[in-house]
Design a protein around this motif. Structure first.
Motif, short mmCIF file in Angstrom:
data_model
loop_
_atom_site.label_atom_id
_atom_site.label_comp_id
_atom_site.label_asym_id
_atom_site.label_seq_id
_atom_site.Cartn_x
_atom_site.Cartn_y
_atom_site.Cartn_z
N ILE B 541 26.35 68.08 86.46
CA ILE B 541 24.58 68.51 86.83
C ILE B 541 24.46 69.61 86.43
O ILE B 541 25.08 70.60 86.10
CB ILE B 541 24.99 68.01 88.05
CG1 ILE B 541 25.33 67.43 88.81
CG2 ILE B 541 23.92 68.30 88.93
CD1 ILE B 541 25.64 66.83 90.09
N ARG B 542 22.87 70.10 85.69
CA ARG B 542 22.03 70.67 85.36
C ARG B 542 21.35 71.39 86.15
O ARG B 542 20.22 70.50 85.99
CB ARG B 542 22.60 71.08 83.85
CG ARG B 542 22.50 72.20 82.80
CD ARG B 542 22.20 72.01 81.76
NE ARG B 542 23.26 71.53 80.92
CZ ARG B 542 23.34 71.09 79.97
NH1 ARG B 542 22.68 70.72 79.08
NH2 ARG B 542 24.96 70.62 79.36
N LEU B 543 21.43 72.97 86.06
CA LEU B 543 19.88 72.94 86.96
C LEU B 543 20.03 74.92 86.01
O LEU B 543 21.10 75.29 86.14
CB LEU B 543 20.23 73.49 88.33
CG LEU B 543 20.80 72.72 89.79
CD1 LEU B 543 20.94 73.44 90.39
CD2 LEU B 543 18.67 71.61 89.62
N ALA B 544 18.40 74.78 85.37
CA ALA B 544 18.01 76.36 84.61
C ALA B 544 16.31 76.67 85.25
O ALA B 544 15.60 75.89 85.26
CB ALA B 544 18.65 75.59 83.00
N ALA B 545 16.56 77.20 84.83
CA ALA B 545 15.10 77.90 84.71
C ALA B 545 14.75 78.74 83.44
O ALA B 545 15.76 79.44 83.38
CB ALA B 545 15.14 78.90 86.94
N ASN B 546 13.48 79.06 83.40
CA ASN B 546 13.27 79.98 82.24
C ASN B 546 11.92 81.01 82.89
O ASN B 546 11.17 80.11 83.11
CB ASN B 546 12.93 78.80 81.74
CG ASN B 546 11.91 79.42 80.46
OD1 ASN B 546 12.13 80.83 79.81
ND2 ASN B 546 11.21 78.93 79.19
#
Lengths: 529, 1099
Positions: B541-546
């Motif tokens: 489960i991956r949460l990422a922000a850019n």
């Protein structure tokens, strides 16, 4: 954390991030959708205003629409870098290629308003008429310009819809282009209020065209149709009829000649006057004004937003054709007599050098074969040094309140009542010879210029010559001369005689290269370009 | 680490800096080099940071060292060579060390502890401690097969790959000193065409994988950093961005320039559909997977890389000097039959009191001459510092990296600075859950110089200006009659406005007085939770922000045309971009007898939001405060803002099935929903199927000793391209203002046409490949053949202006790309001296096979005015994207008779002018005589890399070449015009037509010369062969291993030699990011020759 909770979390993540009502529908922030527009009066007015927006742009009147023709006449003297310079070669320059796009952008916006406003029923009759009248007027104006700039041209009277319309369209003969313009002005004349105190117009609407504006423009179109371009001389009669309508409005109080000629050119009050029938609206805000004043006022002065450049002035030989005491070229009011530049140096026009000049310090004026440029230094009795120049800088485009070049409030004038009167005189002479109407119209102009009226008794040819001289004197630097010479069929010979050689092909301007690239029905530009 | 060590490092660093500066000065015989970096300050800053981090790391990862026995030993390979840098891990104490340059190590351990020896390319071995010494021999793994490569949403063994994937490892990147990662890829990979179109520091580089797929949708690949797809808000056709009439913001900082190459562990490039289809609607242009450095299990490592470089322009163009220029101008007036009084320079024969004559000027004021190339181009300094900490244990690892780059430009006033911090952490929380966290923060500051973008003004970009501006200062006669220079310190226009109008501002005003600053802050971070559900099944489960914050600040003073009439113009715009990503993946791996299955399935969602604001103020009292005080401007353009949002939701899956380790099958699927597309086309399916046969596993091939690997691959699939801006399918009503009676009033306009059917582009690709390795990696090769077809091309078709619109976005047409790629490498020598060769060669053929309703169309115009209002790129069925269309020339009219005889065909035929070919034979020269006169696509591109190492020395060099690509040299439009208005090259001047038989190449010098037609004259062969890179290094042997473990000193030269016939500055040039308009030289920022000195230290 056990596996069950994890799986639940996983499932929840999947469910909560998607599947809303408007999943993957675009949320719009910065603009509106046309289908939701045209629902109230304000929106209709804003849409009409949007047509005007396309007139004061870098496609049209901020620069190219006048730069391309600024030196295309025998009246004005310019520096070598302006327009085509001494050689007059404008092939490949940006400003001759843009107006085609600009005029058609206006046409499409006008069509759009006509298409969308015609069916609506929430507006009262007068407001709807005013909206549609303006749209027809602006469309007519552009077809008139398109015709005289480019000759044969496509005609669209519906807004372009890619779902139903082909982008390919052939050029229609010039006669049809002008006919479309005349028809549009006819419609506009019927729909528009007759003045700014009639119909729905108020003072805030000054700058929008009126019914006399429409008939005045129609007169111009007919004059072109009757002139050398098409040779359909039967249209002189139509021109008289249209001009007479304007005169009738004038008899009722609006329009009227200004008492002072130069009132028309004062940017602060020109909108309030009664003589200008249509001008491109300019105001002192970014990209809302033309760069005209900078070019026409003396170099390094504060008479224009962004400073004067001193690029264009009146030719000496043209100045010499004016009668003595002609107010239209009087020093001080119409022509710069003396001024100080931004560094405080005092300048005089040669004719206004003070009597206290005791000697010349240096003679720096050069005649380079196209006119005299530069300035000499003179010593005055008190020992100070001033400069004198042979250049006649005119005062038609001045805005000393503006600081920035595309923020000048000086309106480029498309049509004045004086122009209508001169056309009336000209057309009358062509149809009925030098009639009383013709003399009356012509002499109104002369009178205002402080000149004696022309005595009755001229032959038709002599009267024609008199009117032509009067047009040249009345409308100098208002971008009329080139088109008048075209109408009279004397453009090339007049230009050659004025040491500004032009070739036949330059009578027409080039259409935008994009049109040739994208329109399968047009595969070549106007010859020579 | 103690104080003394630091002092030593600092002293060395300072000494080196000093030495290199002096060396460079001496070697290139240059003047003062701008010493704009306070080197010591930086060292102190780094030192403090280092200290802080050490304390941090120590607190987190302190290992209680228990005094036990000290085990020493040497690690060698099967040939007895010692191995440097082998990781040795005590599996009991979890302590680790690495071997030194003698292959020796020393570790504390208890008896019976188990040591694990790890070395890339070698089998891992374990050893039980039985005494104080423990030597060991490691055997080579069949390295290329056991290698693990990163693929979309996972990793796989290279041997299991069915798709076409090229890799670059950090060791290869280290062989050249680069400031952005694309530079490291140039010339190294087949099928990957890297072009630096504009060589400004920090400027964009274009990467095109396997040809041009799209005329509009963008051809840049998708970048994925550590599993996170990085949306580039500026990519593709975009409606976003500050649109300022007449003042477009110039070349943007390259988004990838925010990533420091030193952070990169490996780069994988996915090329065929089998590899890219899992990225669905973003995969069509290929995918670049970037993996950043992770800590390795074992002893902690500190690395410090310092380099300092010096750049200067490769070559100058020989232009007219002051005297030649004045004569040239007079010649133009003379040939135009203008009276001698009107000539710009008084000839010596003319007595004119107003002006000094040419010889008077030259003899009285020799300082009148200016060489603008010397004034504007400079030697620039680049400094690069990288500091990294990494390490790890059984349970997890850490990696913290710092970098700082200060890169000056060879054009005055341009500079790029970048600082960044990256942390990669991972840890096993318990037996089931593994958490990975990474965070990268980068800040860059780019001082830009206008080069190519704005061509409407008289100056039109600094390089054009440098080449065209008249090479002399203004003179006048003062009141005493003496010749004096007009002082350029004062405002020149006050003295001679016509010079300003005709020539624009002199180039130094753009470099020194115009300021354009772009500040870029980028944060990329993410958390990945890996969960083992049961054996073989796991979830991620991956949460990422850019996050991107970009600020553009521009000020044009009144000394340049852009600010002249406006009394100064300031434009400040800012852009905030946020991209949030959620990815939920399930993985399943299992082996049942001969059957092995690896599967991944998932759901992903991302949302993007972009916000712009632009403020423009003019009319400033003076030019002192520039864009720092907009409120002091008296006139303000209405503030413009723009917000856009878009979403992408996808379901994806991939199954690898491996039978008997010989037959490999891969099936991939993705279903993408994008908000950008029209209501009728929201969702798109993509898929691929692939098969590979590992022939070398078959008994009959296993028997052949020479063949260590042989694999045949076949794949087919579809992927897409959705790189259009949001809202492009919707019609718009946009607010504007207009005026009546000197009052502004609100107005609206219809801005765009509706298209309910707008959709993605689909690329279907067939790939056949062969991987072969002989003699255990002595020679290895990969060969691929592919054929691609892209349908539903997104096209911004030019609408005839008579419609009232400039253009419309539609889907129409098909492009085909076919190509062949060869990668070939090996170790010709592998003894004391090793020699490694790697070469690549690729051919791509591009063709338009369908254009929808239109027969032919043209890409955009090259510019506005100055002969650039021409759209030479024709798009027509059967031609490649990038075909150039124009007139053919037929020499110069030599005699009056010749010209007259041709006047029926060419009405403006005049002696001494250009004669055009009537190619269609209709007895008139018009638009219909234009034919294809060039093609900007290369016939083939290649790269050849050689590395040598001998004892402590290593050397590598890279050749790179492009063959058969044409360049549109727009500089020649002015150069060959010969109208006497601007400076030109000497050879053009000397070879101008001056009477019958004098020249058949260049027309007569004449003020009347208008812009000539766009002809084959302006298309040049841009083929080149370049020695791109040479690096020489020496690995220092520490006498006392106590204070550093290894050190490498190197010197690196970039763009050493270039062989080309191109007449501009450099053939590697491309003014437009739009791939339909490649290969145009608009006076781009020229390439530099750079020499870099550096040191890599490990502690």
């Amino acid at each position: 954390m056990n596996i069950k909770t994890l799986l639940t979390c996983l499932l929840l993540t999947i469910l909560t991030t998607g599947c809303g009502d408007n999943f993957l529908e675009e949320e719009v922030y910065t603009f509106q959708a046309p289908k939701d527009y045209y629902t109230n009066e304000n929106e209709v007015v804003a849409a009409v205003n949007g047509i005007y927006d396309a007139l004061m742009t870098w496609e049209l009147w901020v620069q190219p629409a006048w730069v391309a023709i600024a030196l295309e006449n025998d009246d004005m003297l310019g520096l070598d870098w302006v327009s085509g310079g001494y050689t007059g070669i404008q092939n490949g320059t940006w400003y001759v290629e843009r107006p085609w796009k600009g005029f058609y952008q206006v046409v499409n916006r006008a069509n759009n308003v006509i298409d969308r406003v015609t069916p609506i029923d929430f507006l009262d009759e007068d407001r709807k008429n005013a909206a549609l009248g303006q749209a027809y007027f602006l469309r007519g104006y552009c077809y008139y310009e398109i015709g005289r700039w480019f000759g044969d041209a496509p005609i669209r009277t519906k807004s372009y819809d890619p779902a139903t319309d082909s982008p390919d369209i052939a050029r229609k003969p010039l006669a049809e282009v002008y006919a479309q313009a005349a028809a549009d002005f006819e419609q506009a004349g019927e729909l528009l209020p007759s003045s700014y105190i009639s119909g729905t117009y108020t003072d805030a609407d000054r700058g929008r065209p009126t019914a006399p504006s429409a008939y005045g423009m129609q007169t111009k179109v007919y004059m072109h149709m009757a002139g050398a371009e098409l040779g359909q001389t039967e249209f002189y009669a139509q021109a008289i009829a249209a001009a007479q309508k304007v005169v009738e409005f004038a008899n009722a109080g609006y329009p009227a000649l200004e008492t002072e000629y130069m009132t028309n050119f004062d940017q602060a009050t020109q909108d309030e006057g009664s003589e200008i029938l249509f001008s491109i609206q300019a105001t002192q805000a970014p990209n809302e004004g033309p760069e005209l004043p900078g070019y026409y006022t003396p170099g390094n002065t504060g008479f224009a937003g962004g400073g004067g450049i001193g690029a264009i002035s009146m030719r000496e030989d043209f100045y010499d054709t004016f009668e003595d005491d002609d107010k239209r070229v009087s020093f001080g009011t119409a022509i710069f007599d003396e001024w100080k530049d931004l560094t405080g140096v005092q300048f005089y026009q040669f004719r206004t050098l003070p009597s206290t000049v005791v000697g010349i310090v240096s003679e720096d004026v050069i005649d380079n074969g196209f006119g005299r440029f530069g300035n000499n230094r003179y010593e005055l009795m008190d020992g100070s040094v001033v400069r004198g120049t042979p250049r006649y800088y005119i005062k038609k485009y001045i805005d000393d309140q503006s600081q920035v070049k595309d923020e000048n409030g000086s309106n480029p004038i498309i049509l004045r009542y004086a122009d209508v009167l001169l056309m009336l005189a000209e057309a009358e002479n062509e149809v009925n010879g030098p009639s009383g109407t013709a003399y009356d119209a012509l002499n109104q102009i002369r009178q205002r210029a402080g000149l004696p009226g022309i005595e009755m008794g001229l032959g038709a040819d002599q009267f024609r010559e008199a009117v032509r001289i009067e047009r040249r004197h009345e409308l100098y630097a208002e971008f009329q001369r080139r088109w008048d010479l075209r109408r009279w069929g004397t453009w090339v010979e007049t230009m050659n005689a004025a040491n500004r050689p032009r070739l036949e092909y330059q009578r027409l301007f080039p259409i935008a290269p994009e049109e040739i690239a994208a329109n399968a029905m047009i595969d070549a530009n106007n010859p020579g370009w | 680490m103690n104080r003394t060590k630091w002092r030593v490092i600092c002293n060395i660093a300072e000494f080196l800096n000093d030495f290199f500066l002096k060396f460079h000065n001496y070697a290139f015989n240059l003047g003062e080099i701008p010493h704009n970096i306070c080197f010591w300050q930086l060292v102190i800053f780094m030192k403090n940071l280092l200290k802080m981090l050490i304390i941090l790391v120590m607190t987190l990862y302190s290992v209680a060292a228990t005094a036990q026995i000290n085990v020493t030993g040497t690690v060698t390979d099967e040939k007895g060579e010692t191995l440097i840098g082998v990781t040795i891990l005590n599996k009991n104490s979890e302590e680790g060390v690495v071997t030194d340059v003698f292959g020796a190590y020393s570790i504390t351990a208890s008896m019976n502890d188990v040591l694990e020896f790890n070395y890339i390319g070698f089998e891992t071995k374990e050893l039980v401690i039985t005494g104080n010494t423990a030597d060991i021999t490691l055997s080579e793994a069949s390295e290329l097969l056991s290698e693990v490569v990163v693929v979309g949403y996972g990793t796989t063994r290279k041997s299991d790959l069915t798709g076409s994937v090229s890799s670059v490892k950090s060791e290869d990147l280290a062989k050249t000193t680069i400031t952005t990662l694309e530079q490291g890829l140039q010339g190294r990979l087949a099928g990957v065409n890297v072009t630096q179109g504009d060589a400004a520091p920090g400027a964009g580089i274009s990467i095109e994988i396997r040809g041009t797929n799209s005329v509009l949708g963008g051809n840049e690949p998708l970048y994925v950093i550590d599993g996170i797809p990085i949306t580039n808000p500026a990519a593709g056709q975009s409606s976003l961005g500050a649109s300022e009439p007449n003042n477009q913001i110039i070349s943007n900082t390259n988004v990838l320039a925010t990533l420091s190459p030193s952070d990169i562990e490996s780069i994988e490039i996915l090329k065929d559909a089998s590899a890219t289809a899992i990225y669905g609607s973003r995969g069509a242009n290929g995918v670049v997977l970037i993996t950043t450095k992770k800590g390795k299990e074992g002893v902690g490592q500190i690395s410090l890389n310092i380099s300092q470089g010096y750049s200067s322009i490769i070559n100058k163009i020989e232009l007219l000097n002051a005297e030649e220029f004045m004569n040239y101008q007079n010649e133009a007036y003379n040939n135009a039959d203008l009276p001698v009084e009107s000539w710009l320079w008084a000839p010596d024969t003319l007595a004119n009191p107003a002006r000094p004559t040419i010889s008077e000027i030259l003899s009285l004021r020799p300082d009148v001459e200016v060489d603008w190339q010397d004034e504007v181009y400079q030697t620039s300094v680049m400094s690069d510092y990288q500091l990294g900490f990494s390490g790890g244990s059984k349970k997890g690892s850490y990696s913290v990296m710092l970098n700082y780059l200060d890169q000056g430009g060879i054009i005055r006033g341009s500079q790029f600075r970048r600082g960044g911090l990256r942390t990669n952490l991972d840890y096993d929380i318990n037996e089931r859950i593994h958490v990975t966290g990474n965070l990268a923060v980068t800040r860059s500051q780019n001082s830009l110089i206008r080069t190519t973008t704005n061509t409407t003004q008289t100056a039109g970009g600094i390089v054009r200006s440098v080449l065209n501006y008249r090479p002399l200062l203004s003179t006048e006669r003062n009141e005493d009659g003496a010749v004096q220079l007009v002082d350029f310190g004062d405002d020149e226009r006050l003295d001679d406005p016509s010079i300003f109008q005709l020539y624009g501002a002199n180039p130094l005003r753009y470099t020194d007085e115009v300021t354009e600053q772009q500040n870029f802050t980028r944060i990329i971070g993410g958390v990945n939770t890996g969960i083992k559900i049961f054996d073989g099944l796991s979830a991620d489960i991956r949460l990422a922000a850019n996050y991107i914050d970009r600020k553009n600040n521009t000020y044009y003073p009144r000394t340049v045309p852009e600010g002249f009439g406006l009394n100064g113009l300031a434009v400040v715009s800012s852009n905030e971009f946020v991209n949030l990503i959620n990815e939920n993946l399930l993985r399943y791996n299992t082996t049942l007898g001969k059957h092995r299955v690896e599967a991944v399935a998932g759901f992903t969602y991302e949302t993007n939001r972009d916000y712009w604001i632009t403020n423009e103020a003019r009319d400033f009292a003076d030019d002192e405060l520039a864009y720092f005080a907009l409120q002091t401007g008296l006139s303000h353009v209405p503030t413009r803002t723009n917000t856009a949002k878009w979403e992408l939701a996808s379901v994806l899956g991939r199954v690898n099935y491996i039978l008997s380790e010989k037959y490999l099958f891969t099936g991939t699927f993705r279903y993408d929903g994008s908000s950008k597309f029209a209501t009728n086309n929201k969702f798109a399916p993509f898929y691929s199927l692939a098969f590979a046969w590992r022939a070398s596993e078959e008994e009959f091939i296993k028997r052949i000793d020479a063949i260590s690997n042989l694999k045949l691959r076949l794949s087919y699939g579809e992927s897409g391209n959705q790189a259009v801006g949001p809202y492009q399918s919707l019609a718009t009503i946009e607010g504007v203002t207009t005026s009546f009676n000197n009052q502004l009033v609100p107005a609206i306009v219809e801005g765009r046409l509706q298209n309910n059917n707008l959709r993605w582009e689909t690329t279907s690709q067939l790939n056949a490949g062969l991987d072969i390795e002989l003699w255990n990696g002595r020679i290895f090769s990969t060969i691929n053949y592919y054929t691609k077809s892209t349908d539903d091309l997104l096209q911004l078709i030019t609408l005839a202006p008579s419609t009232g619109f400039a253009n419309a976005l539609i889907n129409a047409g098909t492009i085909q790309n076919k190509g062949f790629e060869l990668e070939l490498g090996g170790y010709p020598i592998r003894k004391d001296l090793t020699w490694q060769v790697g070469g690549n060669f690729s051919i791509n053929r591009n063709k338009i096979t369908d254009l929808g309703e239109v027969d032919r169309q043209f890409a955009g115009a090259l510019g506005a005015g100055e002969g650039l209002t021409v759209a030479p790129f024709i798009q027509q069925v059967g031609l490649p994207i990038g075909a150039v269309f124009g007139y053919r020339e037929d020499g110069i009219f030599q005699t009056e008779e010749e010209a007259e005889a041709y006047q029926d065909i060419q009405p403006n035929a005049v002696v001494g002018q250009i004669r055009y070919k009537d190619t269609n034979g209709d007895m008139t020269i018009d638009d219909k005589d234009r034919v294809v006169i060039g093609d900007v696509n290369p016939d083939y591109v290649w790269g050849l890399n050689n590395s040598f190492s001998w004892k402590g020395f290593d050397m590598s060099f890279l050749f790179q070449g492009v063959a058969g690509a044409d360049i549109i040299n727009t500089l020649n439009i002015r150069f060959h015009n010969l109208d006497g208005r601007r400076n030109i090259p000497l050879n053009v001047y000397e070879n101008a037509w001056r009477g019958e038989g004098t020249s058949n190449d260049f027309r007569q010098v004449n003020l009347n010369n208008g812009n000539s037609l766009f002809s084959d004259r302006f298309v040049e062969d841009g083929s080149y062969i370049r020695l791109k890179n040479i690096q020489l290094g020496y690995n220092l042997t520490p006498k006392n291993t106590n204070w550093f473990s290894s050190a490498r000193l190197y010197v690196n030269a970039i763009n050493v030699l270039t062989f080309t016939n191109y007449s501009g500055y450099d053939p590697e040039v491309s003014a437009f990011s739009n791939s339909a308009m490649k290969g145009v030289d608009l006076g781009n920022y020229p390439q530099a020759r750079t020499i870099i000195f550096g040191a890599n230290l490990r502690f």
